[in-house]
Design an enzyme around this catalytic site. Structure first.
Site, PDB file in Angstrom:
ATOM      1  N   LYS A  34       0.835  -1.197   0.000  1.00  0.00           N
ATOM      2  CA  LYS A  34       0.000   0.000   0.000  1.00  0.00           C
ATOM      3  C   LYS A  34       0.874   1.253   0.000  1.00  0.00           C
ATOM      4  O   LYS A  34       2.074   1.177   0.312  1.00  0.00           O
ATOM      5  CB  LYS A  34      -0.908  -0.017   1.239  1.00  0.00           C
ATOM      6  CG  LYS A  34      -0.138  -0.078   2.548  1.00  0.00           C
ATOM      7  CD  LYS A  34      -1.046  -0.443   3.722  1.00  0.00           C
ATOM      8  CE  LYS A  34      -0.248  -0.486   5.016  1.00  0.00           C
ATOM      9  NZ  LYS A  34      -1.006  -1.077   6.128  1.00  0.00           N
ATOM     10  N   ARG A 132     -10.503   0.535  15.049  1.00  0.00           N
ATOM     11  CA  ARG A 132     -10.622   1.271  13.789  1.00  0.00           C
ATOM     12  C   ARG A 132     -11.679   0.532  12.966  1.00  0.00           C
ATOM     13  O   ARG A 132     -12.823   0.964  12.900  1.00  0.00           O
ATOM     14  CB  ARG A 132      -9.278   1.315  13.050  1.00  0.00           C
ATOM     15  CG  ARG A 132      -8.202   2.096  13.795  1.00  0.00           C
ATOM     16  CD  ARG A 132      -6.970   2.324  12.944  1.00  0.00           C
ATOM     17  NE  ARG A 132      -6.489   1.092  12.326  1.00  0.00           N
ATOM     18  CZ  ARG A 132      -5.345   0.986  11.668  1.00  0.00           C
ATOM     19  NH1 ARG A 132      -4.546   2.043  11.532  1.00  0.00           N
ATOM     20  NH2 ARG A 132      -4.971  -0.151  11.142  1.00  0.00           N
ATOM     21  N   TYR A 254      16.700  30.036   7.821  1.00  0.00           N
ATOM     22  CA  TYR A 254      15.503  30.734   8.282  1.00  0.00           C
ATOM     23  C   TYR A 254      15.432  30.768   9.796  1.00  0.00           C
ATOM     24  O   TYR A 254      15.719  29.765  10.465  1.00  0.00           O
ATOM     25  CB  TYR A 254      14.252  30.029   7.767  1.00  0.00           C
ATOM     26  CG  TYR A 254      13.997  30.211   6.300  1.00  0.00           C
ATOM     27  CD1 TYR A 254      13.793  31.482   5.759  1.00  0.00           C
ATOM     28  CD2 TYR A 254      13.952  29.113   5.450  1.00  0.00           C
ATOM     29  CE1 TYR A 254      13.545  31.642   4.405  1.00  0.00           C
ATOM     30  CE2 TYR A 254      13.705  29.266   4.098  1.00  0.00           C
ATOM     31  CZ  TYR A 254      13.505  30.534   3.576  1.00  0.00           C
ATOM     32  OH  TYR A 254      13.260  30.686   2.249  1.00  0.00           O
ATOM     33  N   MET A 302      12.828  24.413   1.997  1.00  0.00           N
ATOM     34  CA  MET A 302      12.116  23.629   0.979  1.00  0.00           C
ATOM     35  C   MET A 302      13.082  22.838   0.100  1.00  0.00           C
ATOM     36  O   MET A 302      12.806  21.701  -0.278  1.00  0.00           O
ATOM     37  CB  MET A 302      11.254  24.556   0.118  1.00  0.00           C
ATOM     38  CG  MET A 302      10.291  23.789  -0.786  1.00  0.00           C
ATOM     39  SD  MET A 302       9.297  24.880  -1.832  1.00  0.00           S
ATOM     40  CE  MET A 302       8.289  25.725  -0.643  1.00  0.00           C
TER      41      MET A 302
HETATM   42  C1  LIG Z   1      -0.194  -1.935   6.810  1.00  0.00           C
HETATM   43  C2  LIG Z   1      -0.736  -3.195   7.338  1.00  0.00           C
HETATM   44  C3  LIG Z   1       0.116  -4.268   7.640  1.00  0.00           C
HETATM   45  C4  LIG Z   1       1.615  -4.159   7.613  1.00  0.00           C
HETATM   46  O1  LIG Z   1       2.075  -3.527   8.779  1.00  0.00           O
HETATM   47  P1  LIG Z   1       3.638  -3.350   9.050  1.00  0.00           P
HETATM   48  O2  LIG Z   1       3.697  -2.804  10.417  1.00  0.00           O
HETATM   49  O3  LIG Z   1       4.129  -2.378   8.023  1.00  0.00           O
HETATM   50  O4  LIG Z   1       4.243  -4.681   8.894  1.00  0.00           O
HETATM   51  C5  LIG Z   1      -0.475  -5.466   7.993  1.00  0.00           C
HETATM   52  N1  LIG Z   1      -1.826  -5.594   8.079  1.00  0.00           N
HETATM   53  C6  LIG Z   1      -2.655  -4.569   7.827  1.00  0.00           C
HETATM   54  C7  LIG Z   1      -4.119  -4.774   7.937  1.00  0.00           C
HETATM   55  C8  LIG Z   1      -2.142  -3.334   7.465  1.00  0.00           C
HETATM   56  O5  LIG Z   1      -2.966  -2.311   7.231  1.00  0.00           O
END
Ligand SMILES: *Cc1c(COP(=O)(O)O)cnc(C)c1O
Length: 356
Positions: A34, A132, A254, A302
């Site tokens: 992802k 969640r 800055y 930047m």
């Molecule tokens: C992102 C995610 C993972 C991976 O988590 P890591 O800590 O990066 O290994 C596993 N399961 C779900 C549902 C996730 O959203």
């Protein structure tokens, strides 16, 4: 040309995938790609991950990128679909869904024949305290039993809130997961992200879901990638574009936040928050030049930072490692009050990308 470069080491990625397989030899590996493979660039990573059993992504667009690159492995949409009109696309591309609320279950059932005919598994998410996504322990059994009765092949899925730490919630989450797993048996099961892969060898079950460890960063605050035997995949570099000598009492950048206590030499490096290098440091930060740690001084701008090169020999064009095998992204992150995950994901598209 301005040099700000992200190098992706595919061998390191393969190495880390093999580490997952060593740690979880019985489980299938769902590589989490992802957010553009945690900022590494999905196109540049998939080849090195071709030995994975499956992929996990957050949305349809991310899944379609994988299919467009002709990778045929199962792909799980870890948040499921967001609307009914995504279902035909899911089916057309053989994507597997998480269901975490009743409407998603209804959408799935509306397409049950096609989904089951394609042998796609459905991942039913337990909310065991992360709060969640997912069905609570009081609801999930009925959902799973209904799906199983309709002929769906279910995976019981859960995510830890504290897999990276000792926390009372861990045992409570595990207890809920095992209870449902037993009550709904036989059922496939998956609850391990990177931290849990290391920590809970007995909970790997059918599918593990490594993310950050694949990219050679650590899920733990107190164990670095060397302790975990992982190799950083990304090396982020820039180069020195100017040298400045300043006297005691002079400042740089800055806000003039850094004031020299004695005469010193500064090098200006072609990197800034416009590239995704973070700005808001809460502790001293450094870069690495030729294996040596060099302090960053003054504010990150930047397009530029200043570093203190009073005691080392550098030139215009000298390469500076911002993070990578020598300056670990997790250490930059902790000086920045965040985690490696965030710095990796929020790189901008300005740095050039190269495969090594
Ligand atoms: C992102 C995610 C993972 C991976 O988590 P890591 O800590 O990066 O290994 C596993 N399961 C779900 C549902 C996730 O959203």
């Amino acid at each position: 040309m301005r040099q700000a470069t992200v190098y992706i080491d595919r061998q390191a990625l393969q190495y880390n995938l093999n580490r997952v397989k060593q740690l979880a030899p019985q489980a299938k590996v769902v590589s989490m790609v992802k957010a553009n493979a945690y900022g590494h660039g999905i196109k540049d990573c998939l080849d090195a991950l071709k030995q994975t059993d499956a992929f996990g992504v957050a949305c349809l667009q991310e899944a379609l990128e994988i299919r467009e690159l002709d990778f045929e492995q199962p792909i799980t949409l870890i948040e499921g679909v967001f609307s009914l009109d995504e279902m035909p696309i899911v089916l057309a591309h053989n994507l597997e869904l998480v269901v975490h609320h009743q409407q998603q279950v209804d959408w799935l059932i509306a397409h049950q024949d096609a989904y089951i005919a394609k042998n796609l598994k459905v991942w039913v998410k337990l909310n065991s305290g992360m709060n969640r996504l997912g069905f609570k322990i009081t609801e999930i059994k009925a959902v799973i039993k209904q799906l199983q009765a309709l002929g769906f092949n279910c995976v019981l899925a859960m995510h830890f809130a504290n897999a990276d730490a000792e926390h009372a919630l861990n045992d409570a989450q595990i207890a809920q997961f095992l209870e449902i797993k037993q009550d709904c048996a036989p059922i496939l099961a998956s609850c391990c992200n990177s931290a849990a892969i290391y920590k809970y060898l007995e909970l790997h079950f059918d599918y593990v879901r490594p993310g950050i460890m694949l990219y050679g960063a650590s899920p733990f605050a107190d164990r670095d990638v060397h302790d975990l035997d992982l190799k950083p995949v990304m090396r982020f570099t820039a180069e020195i574009i100017a040298l400045n000598s300043i006297q005691a009492g002079e400042s740089v950048g800055y806000g003039s936040t850094f004031i020299a206590e004695q005469a010193m030499t500064l090098a200006i490096v072609s990197i800034g928050y416009g590239d995704g290098y973070p700005r808001a440091f809460v502790a001293p930060n450094s870069v690495v030049i030729d294996g040596q740690f060099v302090a960053v001084v003054g504010r990150v701008a930047m397009d530029m930072i200043a570093i203190d090169v009073t005691n080392i020999k550098v030139d215009l064009g000298t390469e500076v490692e911002l993070w990578g095998p020598n300056r670990l992204v997790d250490d930059v992150a902790s000086a920045n009050g965040t985690i490696g995950y965030e710095l990796l994901c929020r790189l901008s598209n300005r740095p050039k990308r190269k495969i090594v």
